[in-house]
Design a protein around this motif. Structure first.
Motif, PDB file in Angstrom:
ATOM      1  N   TYR A 168       0.825  -1.217   0.000  1.00  0.00           N
ATOM      2  CA  TYR A 168       0.000   0.000   0.000  1.00  0.00           C
ATOM      3  C   TYR A 168       0.856   1.263   0.000  1.00  0.00           C
ATOM      4  O   TYR A 168       0.494   2.254  -0.641  1.00  0.00           O
ATOM      5  CB  TYR A 168      -0.948  -0.021   1.201  1.00  0.00           C
ATOM      6  CG  TYR A 168      -2.312  -0.548   0.841  1.00  0.00           C
ATOM      7  CD1 TYR A 168      -3.431   0.273   0.853  1.00  0.00           C
ATOM      8  CD2 TYR A 168      -2.473  -1.868   0.442  1.00  0.00           C
ATOM      9  CE1 TYR A 168      -4.680  -0.206   0.498  1.00  0.00           C
ATOM     10  CE2 TYR A 168      -3.705  -2.362   0.084  1.00  0.00           C
ATOM     11  CZ  TYR A 168      -4.811  -1.521   0.116  1.00  0.00           C
ATOM     12  OH  TYR A 168      -6.038  -2.000  -0.260  1.00  0.00           O
ATOM     13  N   THR A 169       1.955   1.257   0.726  1.00  0.00           N
ATOM     14  CA  THR A 169       2.814   2.443   0.735  1.00  0.00           C
ATOM     15  C   THR A 169       3.590   2.583  -0.575  1.00  0.00           C
ATOM     16  O   THR A 169       3.781   3.686  -1.070  1.00  0.00           O
ATOM     17  CB  THR A 169       3.795   2.391   1.913  1.00  0.00           C
ATOM     18  OG1 THR A 169       4.574   1.188   1.853  1.00  0.00           O
ATOM     19  CG2 THR A 169       3.058   2.433   3.240  1.00  0.00           C
ATOM     20  N   ILE A 170       4.027   1.454  -1.131  1.00  0.00           N
ATOM     21  CA  ILE A 170       4.803   1.497  -2.381  1.00  0.00           C
ATOM     22  C   ILE A 170       3.967   2.045  -3.528  1.00  0.00           C
ATOM     23  O   ILE A 170       4.422   2.888  -4.312  1.00  0.00           O
ATOM     24  CB  ILE A 170       5.355   0.095  -2.725  1.00  0.00           C
ATOM     25  CG1 ILE A 170       6.413  -0.328  -1.711  1.00  0.00           C
ATOM     26  CG2 ILE A 170       5.934   0.074  -4.142  1.00  0.00           C
ATOM     27  CD1 ILE A 170       6.817  -1.784  -1.804  1.00  0.00           C
ATOM     28  N   PHE A 171       2.720   1.580  -3.637  1.00  0.00           N
ATOM     29  CA  PHE A 171       1.856   1.994  -4.754  1.00  0.00           C
ATOM     30  C   PHE A 171       0.889   3.111  -4.377  1.00  0.00           C
ATOM     31  O   PHE A 171       0.008   3.475  -5.167  1.00  0.00           O
ATOM     32  CB  PHE A 171       1.076   0.775  -5.274  1.00  0.00           C
ATOM     33  CG  PHE A 171       1.949  -0.286  -5.888  1.00  0.00           C
ATOM     34  CD1 PHE A 171       2.459  -0.116  -7.157  1.00  0.00           C
ATOM     35  CD2 PHE A 171       2.284  -1.432  -5.179  1.00  0.00           C
ATOM     36  CE1 PHE A 171       3.266  -1.087  -7.729  1.00  0.00           C
ATOM     37  CE2 PHE A 171       3.098  -2.419  -5.743  1.00  0.00           C
ATOM     38  CZ  PHE A 171       3.597  -2.232  -7.018  1.00  0.00           C
ATOM     39  N   LYS A 172       1.050   3.681  -3.186  1.00  0.00           N
ATOM     40  CA  LYS A 172       0.250   4.821  -2.714  1.00  0.00           C
ATOM     41  C   LYS A 172      -1.248   4.530  -2.790  1.00  0.00           C
ATOM     42  O   LYS A 172      -2.047   5.378  -3.202  1.00  0.00           O
ATOM     43  CB  LYS A 172       0.584   6.073  -3.526  1.00  0.00           C
ATOM     44  CG  LYS A 172       2.024   6.523  -3.404  1.00  0.00           C
ATOM     45  CD  LYS A 172       2.282   7.784  -4.211  1.00  0.00           C
ATOM     46  CE  LYS A 172       3.726   8.221  -4.108  1.00  0.00           C
ATOM     47  NZ  LYS A 172       4.004   9.440  -4.911  1.00  0.00           N
ATOM     48  N   LEU A 173      -1.623   3.324  -2.407  1.00  0.00           N
ATOM     49  CA  LEU A 173      -3.037   2.950  -2.419  1.00  0.00           C
ATOM     50  C   LEU A 173      -3.732   3.548  -1.194  1.00  0.00           C
ATOM     51  O   LEU A 173      -3.119   3.680  -0.129  1.00  0.00           O
ATOM     52  CB  LEU A 173      -3.173   1.420  -2.406  1.00  0.00           C
ATOM     53  CG  LEU A 173      -2.507   0.697  -3.582  1.00  0.00           C
ATOM     54  CD1 LEU A 173      -2.564  -0.806  -3.392  1.00  0.00           C
ATOM     55  CD2 LEU A 173      -3.178   1.083  -4.894  1.00  0.00           C
ATOM     56  N   PRO A 174      -5.009   3.909  -1.315  1.00  0.00           N
ATOM     57  CA  PRO A 174      -5.704   4.565  -0.198  1.00  0.00           C
ATOM     58  C   PRO A 174      -5.967   3.619   0.971  1.00  0.00           C
ATOM     59  O   PRO A 174      -6.479   2.514   0.792  1.00  0.00           O
ATOM     60  CB  PRO A 174      -7.019   5.047  -0.835  1.00  0.00           C
ATOM     61  CG  PRO A 174      -7.213   4.159  -2.028  1.00  0.00           C
ATOM     62  CD  PRO A 174      -5.851   3.826  -2.524  1.00  0.00           C
ATOM     63  N   VAL A 175      -5.594   4.050   2.161  1.00  0.00           N
ATOM     64  CA  VAL A 175      -5.850   3.293   3.385  1.00  0.00           C
ATOM     65  C   VAL A 175      -7.164   3.797   3.971  1.00  0.00           C
ATOM     66  O   VAL A 175      -7.264   4.939   4.411  1.00  0.00           O
ATOM     67  CB  VAL A 175      -4.704   3.471   4.394  1.00  0.00           C
ATOM     68  CG1 VAL A 175      -5.018   2.764   5.709  1.00  0.00           C
ATOM     69  CG2 VAL A 175      -3.405   2.949   3.808  1.00  0.00           C
ATOM     70  N   ASN A 176      -8.182   2.929   3.961  1.00  0.00           N
ATOM     71  CA  ASN A 176      -9.509   3.324   4.431  1.00  0.00           C
ATOM     72  C   ASN A 176     -10.117   2.218   5.281  1.00  0.00           C
ATOM     73  O   ASN A 176      -9.441   1.256   5.650  1.00  0.00           O
ATOM     74  CB  ASN A 176     -10.408   3.664   3.236  1.00  0.00           C
ATOM     75  CG  ASN A 176     -10.348   2.586   2.162  1.00  0.00           C
ATOM     76  OD1 ASN A 176     -10.197   1.407   2.457  1.00  0.00           O
ATOM     77  ND2 ASN A 176     -10.452   2.984   0.902  1.00  0.00           N
ATOM     78  N   SER A 177     -11.396   2.337   5.581  1.00  0.00           N
ATOM     79  CA  SER A 177     -12.056   1.342   6.431  1.00  0.00           C
ATOM     80  C   SER A 177     -12.090  -0.042   5.773  1.00  0.00           C
ATOM     81  O   SER A 177     -12.035  -1.060   6.463  1.00  0.00           O
ATOM     82  CB  SER A 177     -13.473   1.800   6.777  1.00  0.00           C
ATOM     83  OG  SER A 177     -14.213   2.098   5.601  1.00  0.00           O
ATOM     84  N   SER A 178     -12.176  -0.093   4.447  1.00  0.00           N
ATOM     85  CA  SER A 178     -12.154  -1.381   3.749  1.00  0.00           C
ATOM     86  C   SER A 178     -10.808  -2.069   3.908  1.00  0.00           C
ATOM     87  O   SER A 178     -10.729  -3.296   4.009  1.00  0.00           O
ATOM     88  CB  SER A 178     -12.453  -1.180   2.263  1.00  0.00           C
ATOM     89  OG  SER A 178     -13.769  -0.714   2.070  1.00  0.00           O
ATOM     90  N   PHE A 179      -9.742  -1.295   3.939  1.00  0.00           N
ATOM     91  CA  PHE A 179      -8.406  -1.845   4.157  1.00  0.00           C
ATOM     92  C   PHE A 179      -8.312  -2.501   5.533  1.00  0.00           C
ATOM     93  O   PHE A 179      -7.753  -3.591   5.680  1.00  0.00           O
ATOM     94  CB  PHE A 179      -7.372  -0.726   4.031  1.00  0.00           C
ATOM     95  CG  PHE A 179      -5.989  -1.108   4.481  1.00  0.00           C
ATOM     96  CD1 PHE A 179      -5.160  -1.849   3.663  1.00  0.00           C
ATOM     97  CD2 PHE A 179      -5.525  -0.725   5.734  1.00  0.00           C
ATOM     98  CE1 PHE A 179      -3.885  -2.204   4.080  1.00  0.00           C
ATOM     99  CE2 PHE A 179      -4.259  -1.082   6.156  1.00  0.00           C
ATOM    100  CZ  PHE A 179      -3.438  -1.816   5.329  1.00  0.00           C
TER     101      PHE A 179
END
Length: 287
Positions: A168-179
């Motif tokens: 998630y940090t490498i590809f800058k994916l959004p960290v949200n409640s689903s994560f």
């Protein structure tokens, strides 16, 4: 497969991914969703279906990273989540663009500022849930097998969480409640595979007490390998299909599950069992 012989290579692969994730975290931090950062929430009852791509063409002028999902039984509602604190002027301009391109009635639009308090609550409860479940798993596996099996399983779970977070940090994916929900699901999936392999290793120890420890571990893993791979492939196929054909709110759950299940399968085979082997060998050396 001689897992024990090549265990350092498998561990190094994981360490490289985790180290890269740590570097990216130091540089960019997490790409938190609106639940954690606060921002602007806009709900548009369009009265018709508007695709996410069409909506993004309008929203990208104000926030190109905004999350857009559908709501309502017929997907006639658009829910736009922006981590930016959009001004009233920007919100009105955004609504005007929707009104111009899709004939939206302004009375069907609701916009509000969202604070990060909900995200703090979700994060705290998620951390508490992970700690409680991890301790419970350690106690159960220790009771069912032995403490070293439990410790190896917990290390493998930590590996899965770190790998998923690193991706998630490498590809800058959004960290949200689903994560957060996906992380908790991954823990359950990963521990299931690990316990199956541990059970087979214990059986090998009972049937072949004079066999060397590395052969016992390798035999135990290889006997479960086909079952583990087949189970993982069928799960991955289902998640890939969901990600390809699913709507946006399904995709944001399918992606972390996909990453975590691959990582969980990898750790069950290449991390958990070698860690148990090292713990067992260390005890024999110090005994």
């Amino acid at each position: 497969m001689d897992i024990i012989k090549n265990k350092k290579i498998y561990l190094m692969i994981s360490l490289i991914i985790i180290a890269l994730g740590l570097v990216m975290f130091i540089i960019n931090g997490f790409n938190y969703g609106i639940e954690f950062t606060g921002g602007t929430l806009i709900q548009i009852n369009a009265g018709k279906f508007i695709s996410v791509d069409e909506a993004k063409n309008i929203v990208k002028e104000f926030d190109e990273n905004a999350s857009i999902i559908h709501g309502g039984s017929n997907k006639e509602e658009l829910i736009i989540k922006s981590t930016k604190d959009l001004s009233n002027n920007d919100v009105n301009r955004l609504i005007d663009k929707f009104q111009k391109e899709h004939k939206i009635n302004k009375k069907s639009v609701q916009a509000e500022k969202v604070g990060p308090s909900m995200g703090k609550e979700i994060k705290n409860k998620a951390i508490l849930s992970i700690l409680i479940s991890t301790i419970a798993m350690l106690i159960y596996i220790t009771f069912r097998f032995e403490f070293k099996f439990g410790l190896a399983a917990v290390i493998a779970l930590a590996h899965d969480m770190l790998i998923t977070i690193s991706v998630y940090t490498i590809f800058k994916l959004p960290v949200n409640s689903s994560f957060i929900a996906a992380i908790l699901t991954i823990l359950g999936y990963s521990i299931n595979d690990t316990i199956v392999i541990f059970d087979r290793i214990r059986e090998e120890l009972r049937l072949n007490p004079k066999e060397s420890l590395d052969n016992v571990v390798n035999n135990g893993i290889n006997h479960c390998l086909r079952r583990t791979i087949n189970t993982t492939i069928t799960t991955i196929i289902a998640l890939v299909v969901l990600y390809i054909v699913g709507v946006e709110d399904v995709k944001i759950l399918a992606l972390p599950l996909l990453v975590g299940i691959i990582s969980g399968t990898y750790s069950s085979i290449f991390i958990a069992s070698p860690v148990w082997y090292d713990l067992k060998k260390y005890k024999r050396k110090t005994a």
